[in-house]
Design a protein around this motif. Structure first.
Motif, PDB file in Angstrom:
ATOM      1  N   GLY A  49       1.740 178.823  47.356  1.00 55.55           N
ATOM      2  CA  GLY A  49       2.631 179.612  46.524  1.00 55.55           C
ATOM      3  C   GLY A  49       2.886 181.007  47.072  1.00 55.55           C
ATOM      4  N   ALA A  53       4.942 176.613  50.248  1.00 58.86           N
ATOM      5  CA  ALA A  53       5.328 176.040  48.962  1.00 58.86           C
ATOM      6  C   ALA A  53       4.302 174.977  48.564  1.00 58.86           C
ATOM      7  N   ALA A  54       4.070 174.846  47.257  1.00 55.56           N
ATOM      8  CA  ALA A  54       3.040 173.939  46.744  1.00 55.56           C
ATOM      9  C   ALA A  54       3.214 172.510  47.278  1.00 55.56           C
ATOM     10  N   THR A  56       4.282 171.419  50.190  1.00 58.20           N
ATOM     11  CA  THR A  56       4.274 171.254  51.647  1.00 58.20           C
ATOM     12  C   THR A  56       3.346 170.104  52.061  1.00 58.20           C
ATOM     13  N   LEU A 165      13.232 178.344  55.973  1.00 55.38           N
ATOM     14  CA  LEU A 165      12.762 178.612  54.610  1.00 55.38           C
ATOM     15  C   LEU A 165      13.955 178.664  53.651  1.00 55.38           C
ATOM     16  N   ASP A 169      15.013 176.344  50.170  1.00 58.75           N
ATOM     17  CA  ASP A 169      14.971 176.997  48.869  1.00 58.75           C
ATOM     18  C   ASP A 169      16.261 176.763  48.089  1.00 58.75           C
ATOM     19  N   GLU A 194       7.641 174.892  59.655  1.00 54.91           N
ATOM     20  CA  GLU A 194       6.452 174.122  59.294  1.00 54.91           C
ATOM     21  C   GLU A 194       5.541 173.813  60.483  1.00 54.91           C
TER      22      GLU A 194
END
Ligand code: ADP
Ligand code: MG
Length: 326
Positions: A49, A53-54, A56, A165, A169, A194
């Protein structure tokens, strides 16, 4: 925590080294550093977070947790050897740990890194990693050491991770339109976010040439600002010289692209300064190992890093880089 989770990590990260006398399983690891070398040690934490991101993928996290740490060793010109992993997990999730171990092992194998220990605890998802590498005595690259007159270079391309990113989003209004972009172009940028590539070989080669070096985690201008402060110099960056990938060029107009290149974080490229007399040889050396660098500016008398237009005027960005806890 659960013994079989630690065992799962150990079996996934099976890379061994002769200098590991005792690895995972005892109260401490026993390691034999090579005689006549300095040890470079660095640690970095990724918090769910905040740094990722949660949702991933665990595999990508395993890769990235190691990559961002190896990038710090690259920036010192050090050769990686050992890693320790501090895993904090909401629950003992074998699927997550297995995937994480796979991603970690993939990159660890490329650089001969052995996982020699760590800690596993329960709590909100966070990944701490510590890496150790070797460097010949007195030869490590530092943030201090840039001298007025040096040329400034950067490896690879800039802004791809920040663009990636933005591609992910869906809540970002600026991402509008990116969803219609060719999937492979988007995928290229997201991969750069990533699966960053630590520039280990380039860092080692630069020990021969660079007066200063830093890896770009927070954004080019912010990180070169650290070099300026530590070296007691100014740094001028030519906006038009910043290297861009074809994916970035395809998806972003000039102004937005410049902001991503100069202030976007997570690139994990190396920015460094070299005396002009050594610049040609340095570029031939990097080319030989397949790691190009682009000249983007110069070190001057002064006290900060500035982005310049072609006419020499300063280009002020709204945001110079990722700000911690902003
Ligand atoms: P202690 O209670 O003595 O600290 P632990 O049960 O935490 O021992 O760890 C047992 C062994 O497993 C140690 O060698 C430790 O380094 C290793 N270990 C624990 N967690 C991890 C992890 N996430 N990754 C790698 N090694 C780990
Ligand atoms: Mg412990």
């Amino acid at each position: 925590m659960e013994f079989d989770l630690i065992e799962l990590i150990r079996s996934r990260c099976a890379m061994t080294r002769a200098d590991v006398r005792l690895g995972i399983g005892d109260d401490a690891a026993l390691l034999s550093p090579p005689a006549g070398h300095e040890l470079a040690v660095s640690t970095d934490t990724l918090v769910a977070g905040v740094h990722f991101a949660a949702g991933t993928a665990a595999r990508d996290l395993g890769w990235k947790a190691l990559a961002v740490n190896l990038s710090d060793l690259a920036a010192m010109g050090a050769t990686p050897a050992w890693a320790l992993l501090s895993l904090t997990l909401p629950e003992p999730d074998r699927t997550f740990v297995g995937g994480f171990g796979e991603g970690f092992a993939e990159l660890a194998a490329q650089h001969g890194v052995a996982l020699v220990g760590g800690d596993t605890t329960r709590g909100p998802l966070a990944i701490g990693m510590t890496v150790h590498g070797f460097v010949p005595p007195g030869r490590a690259l530092r943030r201090e050491g840039a001298r007025a007159g040096d040329f400034v270079f950067v490896t690879g391309t800039l802004g791809d991770a920040a663009a990636g990113l933005r591609c992910l989003d869906r809540g970002d209004p600026r991402a509008h339109g990116l969803f219609n972009a060719p999937p492979d172009t988007r995928e290229t940028l997201v991969r750069r976010l990533e699966r960053p590539t630590p520039r280990i070989a380039a860092g080692a080669a630069l020990r021969e040439f660079a007066n200063s070096c830093i890896d770009i985690s927070d954004g080019l201008l912010a990180d070169l600002g650290h070099v300026a402060t530590r070296s007691g110099v100014g740094i001028e960056i030519d906006a038009d010289e910043l290297p861009a990938s074809s994916a970035l060029l395809a998806l972003f107009e000039r102004d937005e692209r410049l902001a991503l290149q100069a202030a976007g974080g997570d690139d994990y490229e190396l920015a460094f300064s070299v005396p002009p007399a050594r610049a040609g040889e340095m570029q031939r050396d990097l080319a030989r190992i397949g790691a190009g660098a682009t000249r983007i500016g110069r070190v001057v008398a002064g006290d900060r890093a500035r982005l310049l237009r072609a006419d020499g005027s300063e280009l002020i960005l709204q945001r110079r880089g990722w700000e911690h806890f902003a």
